[in-house]
Design a protein around this motif. Structure first.
Motif, PDB file in Angstrom:
ATOM      1  N   MET A   1     -19.189  -1.114 -15.544  1.00 49.97           N
ATOM      2  CA  MET A   1     -17.959  -1.595 -14.015  1.00 49.97           C
ATOM      3  C   MET A   1     -17.391  -2.512 -14.659  1.00 49.97           C
ATOM      4  N   LEU A   2     -16.010  -2.805 -14.346  1.00 47.10           N
ATOM      5  CA  LEU A   2     -14.665  -3.491 -15.223  1.00 47.10           C
ATOM      6  C   LEU A   2     -15.076  -4.534 -14.384  1.00 47.10           C
ATOM      7  N   ALA A   3     -15.127  -5.672 -15.375  1.00 45.89           N
ATOM      8  CA  ALA A   3     -14.879  -6.973 -15.160  1.00 45.89           C
ATOM      9  C   ALA A   3     -13.871  -7.877 -14.411  1.00 45.89           C
ATOM     10  N   LEU A   4     -13.915  -7.361 -12.630  1.00 45.15           N
ATOM     11  CA  LEU A   4     -12.806  -8.074 -11.574  1.00 45.15           C
ATOM     12  C   LEU A   4     -12.762  -9.122 -11.718  1.00 45.15           C
ATOM     13  N   ALA A   5     -11.558  -9.471 -11.362  1.00 42.66           N
ATOM     14  CA  ALA A   5     -11.074 -10.940 -10.768  1.00 42.66           C
ATOM     15  C   ALA A   5     -11.596 -10.917  -9.376  1.00 42.66           C
ATOM     16  N   LEU A   6     -11.636 -10.651  -8.474  1.00 39.58           N
ATOM     17  CA  LEU A   6     -13.111 -10.313  -6.651  1.00 39.58           C
ATOM     18  C   LEU A   6     -14.192 -11.234  -7.575  1.00 39.58           C
ATOM     19  N   GLY A   7     -14.900 -10.959  -8.988  1.00 33.55           N
ATOM     20  CA  GLY A   7     -16.075 -11.775  -8.840  1.00 33.55           C
ATOM     21  C   GLY A   7     -17.269 -11.023  -8.475  1.00 33.55           C
ATOM     22  N   VAL A   8     -17.609 -10.347  -7.944  1.00 33.84           N
ATOM     23  CA  VAL A   8     -18.117  -9.776  -6.757  1.00 33.84           C
ATOM     24  C   VAL A   8     -18.745  -8.216  -6.970  1.00 33.84           C
ATOM     25  N   THR A   9     -20.149  -7.512  -6.852  1.00 31.83           N
ATOM     26  CA  THR A   9     -19.975  -6.279  -6.819  1.00 31.83           C
ATOM     27  C   THR A   9     -19.763  -5.630  -5.406  1.00 31.83           C
ATOM     28  N   ALA A  10     -19.009  -4.453  -5.759  1.00 34.20           N
ATOM     29  CA  ALA A  10     -18.734  -3.611  -4.906  1.00 34.20           C
ATOM     30  C   ALA A  10     -19.590  -3.332  -4.149  1.00 34.20           C
ATOM     31  N   THR A 231       3.607  -0.654  -9.758  1.00 33.12           N
ATOM     32  CA  THR A 231       3.289  -2.118 -10.319  1.00 33.12           C
ATOM     33  C   THR A 231       1.781  -2.375 -10.340  1.00 33.12           C
ATOM     34  N   THR A 232       1.430  -2.187  -9.079  1.00 37.07           N
ATOM     35  CA  THR A 232       0.314  -2.306  -8.750  1.00 37.07           C
ATOM     36  C   THR A 232      -1.270  -1.058  -9.605  1.00 37.07           C
ATOM     37  N   ASP A 233      -1.167  -0.332 -10.470  1.00 36.38           N
ATOM     38  CA  ASP A 233      -1.378   0.923 -10.591  1.00 36.38           C
ATOM     39  C   ASP A 233      -2.300   0.218 -11.642  1.00 36.38           C
ATOM     40  N   PRO A 234      -3.736   0.182 -12.358  1.00 36.72           N
ATOM     41  CA  PRO A 234      -4.395  -0.576 -13.457  1.00 36.72           C
ATOM     42  C   PRO A 234      -4.742  -0.059 -14.266  1.00 36.72           C
ATOM     43  N   ASP A 271      -5.791 -11.159  19.046  1.00 37.04           N
ATOM     44  CA  ASP A 271      -6.895 -11.256  18.244  1.00 37.04           C
ATOM     45  C   ASP A 271      -6.793 -10.134  16.621  1.00 37.04           C
ATOM     46  N   LEU A 272      -5.770  -9.522  17.277  1.00 39.78           N
ATOM     47  CA  LEU A 272      -5.207  -8.403  16.400  1.00 39.78           C
ATOM     48  C   LEU A 272      -4.172  -9.165  15.425  1.00 39.78           C
ATOM     49  N   ALA A 273      -3.059  -9.194  15.270  1.00 38.07           N
ATOM     50  CA  ALA A 273      -2.273 -10.543  15.130  1.00 38.07           C
ATOM     51  C   ALA A 273      -3.120 -11.757  14.116  1.00 38.07           C
ATOM     52  N   ALA A 274      -3.547 -12.517  14.888  1.00 34.13           N
ATOM     53  CA  ALA A 274      -4.707 -12.732  13.256  1.00 34.13           C
ATOM     54  C   ALA A 274      -5.602 -12.732  12.768  1.00 34.13           C
ATOM     55  N   THR A 275      -6.050 -11.261  13.182  1.00 35.25           N
ATOM     56  CA  THR A 275      -6.674 -10.707  11.880  1.00 35.25           C
ATOM     57  C   THR A 275      -6.268 -10.546  10.420  1.00 35.25           C
ATOM     58  N   ILE A 276      -5.076  -9.449  11.203  1.00 35.65           N
ATOM     59  CA  ILE A 276      -3.782  -8.942  10.026  1.00 35.65           C
ATOM     60  C   ILE A 276      -3.622 -10.423   9.221  1.00 35.65           C
ATOM     61  N   ASP A 277      -3.158 -11.557   9.359  1.00 34.10           N
ATOM     62  CA  ASP A 277      -2.516 -12.856   9.332  1.00 34.10           C
ATOM     63  C   ASP A 277      -4.077 -12.653   8.142  1.00 34.10           C
ATOM     64  N   ALA A 278      -4.972 -12.803   8.201  1.00 29.75           N
ATOM     65  CA  ALA A 278      -5.911 -12.925   7.278  1.00 29.75           C
ATOM     66  C   ALA A 278      -6.592 -12.731   6.912  1.00 29.75           C
ATOM     67  N   VAL A 279      -6.681 -11.547   6.612  1.00 29.01           N
ATOM     68  CA  VAL A 279      -6.128 -10.506   5.902  1.00 29.01           C
ATOM     69  C   VAL A 279      -5.395 -10.548   4.750  1.00 29.01           C
ATOM     70  N   ASN A 280      -4.500 -10.691   4.800  1.00 29.43           N
ATOM     71  CA  ASN A 280      -3.300 -10.245   3.971  1.00 29.43           C
ATOM     72  C   ASN A 280      -3.048 -11.704   3.374  1.00 29.43           C
ATOM     73  N   LYS A 281      -3.605 -12.753   3.409  1.00 25.20           N
ATOM     74  CA  LYS A 281      -3.369 -13.970   2.494  1.00 25.20           C
ATOM     75  C   LYS A 281      -4.084 -13.731   1.271  1.00 25.20           C
ATOM     76  N   GLY A 282      -4.687 -12.983   1.704  1.00 24.05           N
ATOM     77  CA  GLY A 282      -5.380 -13.088  -0.290  1.00 24.05           C
ATOM     78  C   GLY A 282      -5.243 -11.441  -1.072  1.00 24.05           C
ATOM     79  N   LEU A 283      -4.453 -11.010  -0.249  1.00 25.90           N
ATOM     80  CA  LEU A 283      -3.865 -10.075  -0.784  1.00 25.90           C
ATOM     81  C   LEU A 283      -2.636 -10.076  -2.020  1.00 25.90           C
ATOM     82  N   THR A 284      -2.696 -10.532  -3.198  1.00 21.53           N
ATOM     83  CA  THR A 284      -1.953 -11.077  -4.651  1.00 21.53           C
ATOM     84  C   THR A 284      -2.099  -9.739  -4.970  1.00 21.53           C
ATOM     85  N   ALA A 285      -0.782  -9.743  -5.960  1.00 21.94           N
ATOM     86  CA  ALA A 285      -0.611  -8.740  -7.092  1.00 21.94           C
ATOM     87  C   ALA A 285      -1.995  -8.169  -7.356  1.00 21.94           C
ATOM     88  N   ASP A 286      -2.605  -9.771  -8.552  1.00 18.48           N
ATOM     89  CA  ASP A 286      -3.070  -9.252  -8.824  1.00 18.48           C
ATOM     90  C   ASP A 286      -5.240  -8.356  -8.525  1.00 18.48           C
TER      91      ASP A 286
END
Length: 318
Positions: A1-10, A231-234, A271-286
């Motif tokens: 398993m590739l060591a990922l920046a997420l640091g969790v086991t899927a 650009t996001t292709d591993p 709640d829809l917009a609030a959920t999308i906003d919460a999801v998007n925050k961590g979605l960086t390129a890495d």
């Protein structure tokens, strides 16, 4: 398993059978108030069908939004693997899906017909144009992700060194001897073959359409000299590939924005917009590259990769 920046086991069911067809998913009855997504039982009366286009990153994003909406209490269905952007937008407008993630550059070029030379290079300005342009069609473009997933011209480093190229314009005198691979719709897109011909004046020896999932394999197998990649292709790092500098600024910003009919978004409530906003925050390129790696390289399902992301960023209970 590739060591990922997420640091969790899927983790997840491992069953990706819903990809490509709509399927019901019962909303969780457990509360998620202690996490980043607020659960509201009242949302269960609203059914959201989440769509995606037909490649890994899109399927992962579709799963992330679907699981997040479910955590917020919505009744969720999935219709992943819809096809290209025109098919996906048609599905939104025809109410086959409630919404799907799209890229700002794609929306500007394909939906709003903005000439490539007129597309802003600033990510914020590009999103603003998408938001205002699609609003006229009754479509809401929610605020975008931090990551941008642009089309780029990729080739193996050893091939780039052999050719002596570092930027796209370097291909001008060499394209006639090179074979380019790209997605089937690449021929007609200004951010693909059509743009390379019009903006850079490149005339390749041959263009070969290929399934998006194979765009790196054709490089490593020697079938392609050059391939249109994201650009996001591993695989870029794993295969020792290089991306040529877009020295004429042909490729626009490609931040992901969730598209939905305004009537659907209004009915879903705040709640829809609030959920999308919460999801998007961590979605960086890495992070997006690592999520793609989980699926393309480590053979997790999109469902597993999505759940790993949501748990790591405490959007759903661990």
């Amino acid at each position: 398993m590739l060591a990922l920046a997420l640091g969790v086991t899927a983790c997840g069911s491992g069953d990706d059978s819903n990809t490509g067809s709509a399927s019901s998913s019962t909303p969780s009855t457990s509360t998620a108030q202690s996490t980043g997504i607020k659960h509201n039982d009242a949302n269960a009366k609203t059914t959201l069908t989440v769509g995606s286009k037909n490649f890994t990153e899109q399927k992962v994003l579709g799963e992330i939004y679907a699981q997040a909406f479910q955590a917020a209490g919505f009744t969720v269905k999935k219709a992943l693997n819809l096809g290209d952007e025109k098919t996906a937008l048609k599905a939104v407008k025809g109410n086959q899906v409630s919404g799907y993630p799209e890229y700002t550059g794609t929306a500007l070029l394909s939906f709003l017909k903005v000439p490539a030379k007129d597309i802003p290079t600033d990510e914020g300005q590009a999103y603003d144009q998408v938001k205002s342009g699609l609003a006229k069609q009754g479509i809401v473009a929610f605020p975008p992700t931090p990551f941008t997933s642009s089309n780029e011209v990729g080739l193996l480093k050893k091939k780039a060194d052999e050719l002596g190229v570092t930027k796209i314009s370097d291909l001008k005198s060499k394209a006639g001897q090179l074979t380019l691979y790209g997605s089937p719709e690449c021929r007609t897109r200004l951010d693909c073959l059509l743009g390379l011909e019009k903006v850079y004046g490149l005339k390749f020896k041959k263009f070969v359409p290929v399934d998006i999932d194979q765009r790196h394999q054709v490089l490593t197998s020697g079938q392609a000299d050059v391939s249109i990649v994201f650009t996001t292709d591993p695989q870029i790092k794993r295969n020792d590939e290089v991306l040529l500098e877009d020295d004429k600024g042909m490729f626009p910003p490609y931040n992901s924005t969730f598209l939905m009919k305004k009537s659907t978004a209004d009915a879903a409530g705040p709640d829809l917009a609030a959920t999308i906003d919460a999801v998007n925050k961590g979605l960086t390129a890495d992070v997006m590259q690592e999520l793609n790696a989980r699926v393309d390289l480590d053979k997790d399902t999109p469902e597993q990769a999505a759940q790993a992301y949501l748990k790591q960023f405490k959007l759903i209970p661990s």
